[in-house]
Design a protein around this motif. Structure first.
Motif, PDB file in Angstrom:
ATOM      1  N   GLU A 153       0.838  -1.191   0.000  1.00  0.00           N
ATOM      2  CA  GLU A 153       0.000   0.000   0.000  1.00  0.00           C
ATOM      3  C   GLU A 153       0.877   1.246   0.000  1.00  0.00           C
ATOM      4  OE1 GLU A 153      -3.869   0.497   2.466  1.00  0.00           O
ATOM      5  OE2 GLU A 153      -2.235   1.306   3.699  1.00  0.00           O
ATOM      6  N   VAL A 154       0.446   2.266  -0.747  1.00  0.00           N
ATOM      7  CA  VAL A 154       1.161   3.536  -0.792  1.00  0.00           C
ATOM      8  C   VAL A 154       0.152   4.630  -0.471  1.00  0.00           C
ATOM      9  CG1 VAL A 154       2.604   5.067  -2.176  1.00  0.00           C
ATOM     10  CG2 VAL A 154       2.694   2.604  -2.564  1.00  0.00           C
ATOM     11  N   VAL A 155       0.553   5.574   0.392  1.00  0.00           N
ATOM     12  CA  VAL A 155      -0.347   6.627   0.859  1.00  0.00           C
ATOM     13  C   VAL A 155       0.047   7.954   0.210  1.00  0.00           C
ATOM     14  CG1 VAL A 155      -1.266   7.810   2.898  1.00  0.00           C
ATOM     15  CG2 VAL A 155      -0.623   5.390   3.042  1.00  0.00           C
ATOM     16  N   SER A 156      -0.949   8.637  -0.370  1.00  0.00           N
ATOM     17  CA  SER A 156      -0.709   9.935  -1.013  1.00  0.00           C
ATOM     18  C   SER A 156      -0.509  11.009   0.055  1.00  0.00           C
ATOM     19  CB  SER A 156      -1.882  10.313  -1.910  1.00  0.00           C
ATOM     20  OG  SER A 156      -2.984  10.742  -1.118  1.00  0.00           O
ATOM     21  N   ILE A 157      -0.098  12.203  -0.365  1.00  0.00           N
ATOM     22  CA  ILE A 157       0.081  13.285   0.610  1.00  0.00           C
ATOM     23  C   ILE A 157      -1.250  13.726   1.199  1.00  0.00           C
ATOM     24  CG2 ILE A 157       2.257  14.122  -0.372  1.00  0.00           C
ATOM     25  CD1 ILE A 157       0.596  16.495  -1.520  1.00  0.00           C
ATOM     26  N   GLU A 158      -2.349  13.403   0.528  1.00  0.00           N
ATOM     27  CA  GLU A 158      -3.688  13.723   1.039  1.00  0.00           C
ATOM     28  C   GLU A 158      -4.202  12.633   1.981  1.00  0.00           C
ATOM     29  OE1 GLU A 158      -5.344  16.569   0.498  1.00  0.00           O
ATOM     30  OE2 GLU A 158      -3.678  17.320  -0.724  1.00  0.00           O
ATOM     31  N   GLY A 159      -3.414  11.568   2.168  1.00  0.00           N
ATOM     32  CA  GLY A 159      -3.811  10.487   3.059  1.00  0.00           C
ATOM     33  C   GLY A 159      -4.629   9.389   2.399  1.00  0.00           C
ATOM     34  N   GLU A 160      -4.786   9.456   1.081  1.00  0.00           N
ATOM     35  CA  GLU A 160      -5.524   8.420   0.371  1.00  0.00           C
ATOM     36  C   GLU A 160      -4.634   7.188   0.224  1.00  0.00           C
ATOM     37  OE1 GLU A 160      -8.214   7.977  -3.704  1.00  0.00           O
ATOM     38  OE2 GLU A 160      -7.133   9.847  -3.327  1.00  0.00           O
ATOM     39  N   ARG A 161      -5.195   6.019   0.499  1.00  0.00           N
ATOM     40  CA  ARG A 161      -4.450   4.770   0.459  1.00  0.00           C
ATOM     41  C   ARG A 161      -4.708   4.047  -0.863  1.00  0.00           C
ATOM     42  NH1 ARG A 161      -2.335   3.660   5.181  1.00  0.00           N
ATOM     43  NH2 ARG A 161      -3.044   4.770   7.026  1.00  0.00           N
ATOM     44  N   PHE A 162      -3.611   3.612  -1.492  1.00  0.00           N
ATOM     45  CA  PHE A 162      -3.689   2.898  -2.764  1.00  0.00           C
ATOM     46  C   PHE A 162      -2.981   1.565  -2.622  1.00  0.00           C
ATOM     47  CE2 PHE A 162      -3.896   7.388  -3.833  1.00  0.00           C
ATOM     48  CZ  PHE A 162      -4.964   7.433  -4.722  1.00  0.00           C
ATOM     49  N   GLY A 163      -3.720   0.469  -2.834  1.00  0.00           N
ATOM     50  CA  GLY A 163      -3.106  -0.849  -2.834  1.00  0.00           C
ATOM     51  C   GLY A 163      -2.199  -1.002  -4.043  1.00  0.00           C
ATOM     52  N   ARG A 164      -1.251  -1.899  -3.947  1.00  0.00           N
ATOM     53  CA  ARG A 164      -0.288  -2.136  -5.029  1.00  0.00           C
ATOM     54  C   ARG A 164      -0.997  -2.413  -6.360  1.00  0.00           C
ATOM     55  NH1 ARG A 164       5.401  -1.998  -4.772  1.00  0.00           N
ATOM     56  NH2 ARG A 164       6.163  -2.753  -6.743  1.00  0.00           N
ATOM     57  N   ASN A 165      -2.164  -3.071  -6.295  1.00  0.00           N
ATOM     58  CA  ASN A 165      -2.909  -3.404  -7.509  1.00  0.00           C
ATOM     59  C   ASN A 165      -3.514  -2.185  -8.195  1.00  0.00           C
ATOM     60  OD1 ASN A 165      -4.836  -2.929  -5.516  1.00  0.00           O
ATOM     61  ND2 ASN A 165      -6.242  -4.464  -6.322  1.00  0.00           N
ATOM     62  N   ARG A 166      -3.434  -1.013  -7.585  1.00  0.00           N
ATOM     63  CA  ARG A 166      -3.944   0.225  -8.198  1.00  0.00           C
ATOM     64  C   ARG A 166      -2.875   0.911  -9.046  1.00  0.00           C
ATOM     65  NH1 ARG A 166      -7.908   3.406  -6.299  1.00  0.00           N
ATOM     66  NH2 ARG A 166      -7.573   4.444  -8.304  1.00  0.00           N
ATOM     67  N   PHE A 167      -1.663   0.376  -9.091  1.00  0.00           N
ATOM     68  CA  PHE A 167      -0.576   0.945  -9.883  1.00  0.00           C
ATOM     69  C   PHE A 167      -0.359   0.085 -11.121  1.00  0.00           C
ATOM     70  CE2 PHE A 167       0.015   2.523  -5.663  1.00  0.00           C
ATOM     71  CZ  PHE A 167       0.504   3.815  -5.823  1.00  0.00           C
ATOM     72  N   VAL A 168      -0.078   0.738 -12.258  1.00  0.00           N
ATOM     73  CA  VAL A 168       0.294  -0.020 -13.458  1.00  0.00           C
ATOM     74  C   VAL A 168       1.490  -0.889 -13.064  1.00  0.00           C
ATOM     75  CG1 VAL A 168       1.235   0.164 -15.791  1.00  0.00           C
ATOM     76  CG2 VAL A 168      -0.613   1.690 -15.070  1.00  0.00           C
ATOM     77  N   PRO A 169       1.482  -2.164 -13.448  1.00  0.00           N
ATOM     78  CA  PRO A 169       2.503  -3.098 -12.943  1.00  0.00           C
ATOM     79  C   PRO A 169       3.880  -2.972 -13.605  1.00  0.00           C
ATOM     80  CG  PRO A 169       1.024  -4.243 -14.426  1.00  0.00           C
ATOM     81  CD  PRO A 169       0.477  -2.841 -14.276  1.00  0.00           C
ATOM     82  N   HIS A 170       4.532  -1.843 -13.359  1.00  0.00           N
ATOM     83  CA  HIS A 170       5.930  -1.720 -13.779  1.00  0.00           C
ATOM     84  C   HIS A 170       6.775  -2.538 -12.804  1.00  0.00           C
ATOM     85  CE1 HIS A 170       4.933   1.452 -16.593  1.00  0.00           C
ATOM     86  NE2 HIS A 170       4.281   2.079 -15.651  1.00  0.00           N
TER      87      HIS A 170
END
Length: 187
Positions: A153-170
């Motif tokens: 999981e990666v958290v934006s500066i606004e505090g929104e949480r994004f699971g790894r599956n939300r990123f293009v799989p580079h």
């Protein structure tokens, strides 16, 4: 334009064929960073995108068309973000050979990777709605975690949480290369 792995032009064909047959081709990637605030912007791809809709990806990117040079790829910044730049205003990170195989999709890209500096507010970008849903800002530290395969999981500066599956799989090596370049950049 189809190339060999070293980037020598071979022939022209459709984007669909390039991805169906896994043919090498040239792409342009540019990450927009704000050194003062220590953030990097990623785009959330538009819902209507054929490949990886609604996923987070490079700030601006695209295929180089037949007859285009890397300098022509800079158009992606203006088209997708409304950010006008010339090649000499970008920092070349390097070329990354990326191979991604999914069912019915084989992507082999010779990716020309760049950075550019901007302190523009996210609300001041003019997004191409058919390509970009929105921009999301990540701290340099949060962005750096994408190079770690164990990151879930990666958290934006606004505090929104994004699971790894939300990123293009580079591959993690790609994210790590960009992160190192941001840290070493002289922009």
């Amino acid at each position: 334009m189809v190339t060999d792995q070293a980037g020598h032009p071979l022939f022209t064909t459709s984007r669909d064929r390039v991805h169906a047959e896994g043919l090498w081709h040239e792409t342009f990637h540019c990450f927009v960073v704000n050194r003062e605030q220590r953030i990097v912007l990623l785009q959330e791809r538009a819902t209507g995108k054929k490949d990886f809709p609604n996923c987070l990806d490079i700030t601006a990117a695209g295929h180089l068309l037949a007859g285009e040079t890397v300098a022509d790829g800079v158009r992606e910044l203006e088209e997708e973000l409304g950010l006008v730049r010339t090649l000499d205003q970008l920092e070349h990170v390097g070329v990354f050979l990326e191979e991604l195989t999914l069912p019915g999709f084989v992507d082999r890209e010779r990716t020309q990777v760049f950075l550019t500096e901007s302190n523009q507010a996210i609300s001041d970008y003019h997004l191409q709605a058919t390509e970009v849903k929105r921009l999301v800002a990540f701290s340099f530290d949060a962005f750096a975690t994408l190079g770690d395969e164990t990151t879930t999981e990666v958290v934006s500066i606004e505090g929104e949480r994004f699971g790894r599956n939300r990123f293009v799989p580079h591959p993690p090596e790609y994210w790590a290369m960009v992160e190192r370049s941001i840290g070493q950049s002289s922009m």
